[in-house]
Structures are given as C-alpha cells and as structure tokens.
Design an enzyme around this catalytic site. Structure first.
Site, mmCIF file in Angstrom:
data_model
loop_
_atom_site.group_PDB
_atom_site.id
_atom_site.type_symbol
_atom_site.label_atom_id
_atom_site.label_comp_id
_atom_site.label_asym_id
_atom_site.label_seq_id
_atom_site.Cartn_x
_atom_site.Cartn_y
_atom_site.Cartn_z
ATOM 1 N N ASP A 116 122.416 133.948 83.537
ATOM 2 C CA ASP A 116 123.019 132.626 83.634
ATOM 3 C C ASP A 116 122.308 131.588 82.769
ATOM 4 O OD1 ASP A 116 120.681 132.630 85.503
ATOM 5 O OD2 ASP A 116 121.344 130.565 85.836
ATOM 6 N N ASP A 140 111.315 139.144 79.975
ATOM 7 C CA ASP A 140 110.979 138.082 79.039
ATOM 8 C C ASP A 140 109.451 138.044 78.916
ATOM 9 O OD1 ASP A 140 111.649 135.806 77.484
ATOM 10 O OD2 ASP A 140 111.390 134.476 79.186
ATOM 11 N N GLY A 171 107.519 139.046 81.220
ATOM 12 C CA GLY A 171 107.045 140.236 81.929
ATOM 13 C C GLY A 171 106.329 139.899 83.226
ATOM 14 N N LYS A 214 113.032 141.386 75.706
ATOM 15 C CA LYS A 214 112.601 140.504 74.602
ATOM 16 C C LYS A 214 111.119 140.750 74.369
ATOM 17 C CE LYS A 214 115.390 136.433 75.852
ATOM 18 N NZ LYS A 214 115.226 135.027 76.263
ATOM 19 N N GLY A 223 120.540 138.043 88.977
ATOM 20 C CA GLY A 223 120.944 138.457 87.631
ATOM 21 C C GLY A 223 121.264 139.928 87.467
HETATM 22 P P1 IMP Z 1 109.855 136.936 83.119
HETATM 23 O O1 IMP Z 1 109.974 138.300 82.449
HETATM 24 O O2 IMP Z 1 108.964 136.939 84.318
HETATM 25 O O3 IMP Z 1 109.516 135.863 82.139
HETATM 26 O O4 IMP Z 1 111.227 136.495 83.733
HETATM 27 C C1 IMP Z 1 112.407 137.079 83.455
HETATM 28 C C2 IMP Z 1 113.481 136.229 84.126
HETATM 29 O O5 IMP Z 1 113.695 135.027 83.372
HETATM 30 C C3 IMP Z 1 114.782 136.979 84.121
HETATM 31 O O6 IMP Z 1 114.976 137.729 85.294
HETATM 32 C C4 IMP Z 1 115.795 135.865 83.972
HETATM 33 O O7 IMP Z 1 116.138 135.353 85.247
HETATM 34 C C5 IMP Z 1 115.077 134.782 83.208
HETATM 35 N N1 IMP Z 1 115.408 134.832 81.765
HETATM 36 C C6 IMP Z 1 114.592 135.167 80.751
HETATM 37 N N2 IMP Z 1 115.209 135.122 79.564
HETATM 38 C C7 IMP Z 1 116.484 134.754 79.832
HETATM 39 C C8 IMP Z 1 117.646 134.551 78.982
HETATM 40 O O8 IMP Z 1 117.649 134.714 77.745
HETATM 41 N N3 IMP Z 1 118.786 134.190 79.629
HETATM 42 C C9 IMP Z 1 118.861 134.007 80.978
HETATM 43 N N4 IMP Z 1 117.801 134.204 81.797
HETATM 44 C C10 IMP Z 1 116.621 134.566 81.231
HETATM 45 MG MG MG Z 2 116.483 137.251 86.914
#
Ligand code: IMP
Ligand code: MG
Length: 176
Positions: free
Chosen positions: A158, A102, A104, A130, A43
């Site tokens: 994506d 997201d 974290g 977020k 990403g």
């Molecule tokens: P987290 O912060 O560990 O929950 O994961 C973050 C990952 O979740 C990011 O690197 C994205 O790959 C995926 N992700 C979280 N929110 C979104 C979104 O709104 N659109 C697309 N991918 C997302």
């Molecule tokens: Mg990602």
C-alpha cells in the site's frame, strides 16, 4: 496525499507466473512434509493466498501482525507485535511469507522471535526484495523478484493504505 500516478513495474501475468514457480519449488523442497505458512498482515495476504493455491503438499496457515510506528521508532529498529500467532509452531515446518523486504529489520526480528519457539525448520519467502536498502542481515530462501529501490504498490502493498488490491506491482511516481 501528494499528486502521483502509478506505473506498471511487474504485470499481473509476470507476477502470477513467478508465484506459480515459487509454489512448485516449495512443493519440491518440502516433499513428503506439510508446511505451515505464516502470513505477515496486512501486506502479505494477497501473496500468501496466491502462493498457497500453488503449493501441492498439505498447507496450514497462521497470521501475525507487527504494529506500525513512526519514522523515529523505525530507525531504532524496534518491532512490536500487534497480533501474535494463534497456534504454537514447535516442531513444525514454518515458512514466513512477506510482501517485501526493505531494511530487513522486521524480518530479522521476526525470524529471531519465531526461532525461539523451536520450529522444525524456519524459512522465509518474500514476493519482492530491495537488496540495496538492507540494514539488518537476514537470510531469505525464496525471493519472487529483486527490484530497485523504488516505492511500489499493489499485490498487497500500500501507499497510505491505498492500492493493495491492484493485481500487478506498480511504482508510485510523484508528479512535480
Ligand atoms: P523492513 O524490511 O523492516 O524495512 O520493512 C518492510 C516493510 O516496509 C514491508 O512489510 C512494507 O510494509 C513496508 N515497505 C517497504 N518498502 C515498501 C514499498 O516499496 N511499498 C510499500 N511498502 C513498503
Ligand atoms: Mg508489510
């Protein structure tokens, strides 16, 4: 794939202008040093390239990928590496580049892991944040945009591997 359409949240112009600002800020903050960017695949590829072009101090890059996992594993907070860095980061000024933070979980885990390798400094830069979704505590030094809790695509992000190449950030709206 459920029937859906994409609505523009942040236009290409707005995103590019903010990336330019971030590049200028980073260049000022690290003045006199060189910086080692760590792109989190897949990403962050688009954001990392655009940001790197706006940084005026010397830049090197490396890539890392976390393995994907099902919803069940995700809630356990376990993050596995699918690809580790090619080079050591000891004594380097390291900046992790992420597309979105997201919960974290990914980033708090990665920051711990890379911190153990004794970089000179370790900071985090994300295009999108977020904050409402945060579960794991993680300090983020550079944030492009704070957004509400919506599923977004484009600029590397994506939906089922689609839409990464959109030059703007869009919201996935499901048609009922
Ligand atoms: P987290 O912060 O560990 O929950 O994961 C973050 C990952 O979740 C990011 O690197 C994205 O790959 C995926 N992700 C979280 N929110 C979104 C979104 O709104 N659109 C697309 N991918 C997302
Ligand atoms: Mg990602």
């Amino acid at each position: 794939m459920e029937k859906h359409h994409i609505e523009v949240m942040l236009t290409e112009e707005v995103v590019n202008a903010r990336i330019k600002e971030l590049g200028e800020q980073i260049s000022r903050d690290y003045a006199g040093k060189s910086i080692h960017l760590i792109c989190i695949l897949k990403g962050s590829v688009y954001f990392t390239c655009e940001l790197a072009k706006r940084i005026t101090i010397p830049v090197t890059m490396d890539f890392m990928q976390c393995s994907s996992y099902g919803a069940e594993t995700k809630s356990s907070g376990i993050v596995k590496l699918a690809k580790d860095l090619d080079e050591p980061i000891m004594d380097r000024e390291v900046l992790i580049i992420e597309d979105i933070i997201d919960s974290g979980r990914t980033l708090s885990h990665l920051k711990d892991l890379l911190g153990q390798r004794k970089p000179a400094s370790l900071r985090l830069c994300t295009l999108l944040d977020k904050p409402d979704r945060r579960v794991a505590e993680v300090n983020v030094e550079y944030v492009g945009f704070q957004i509400e809790d919506k599923f977004v695509v484009g600029y590397g992000l994506d939906y089922d591997q689609k839409y990464r190449n959109l030059p703007y950030i869009g919201v996935v709206e499901f048609d009922s």
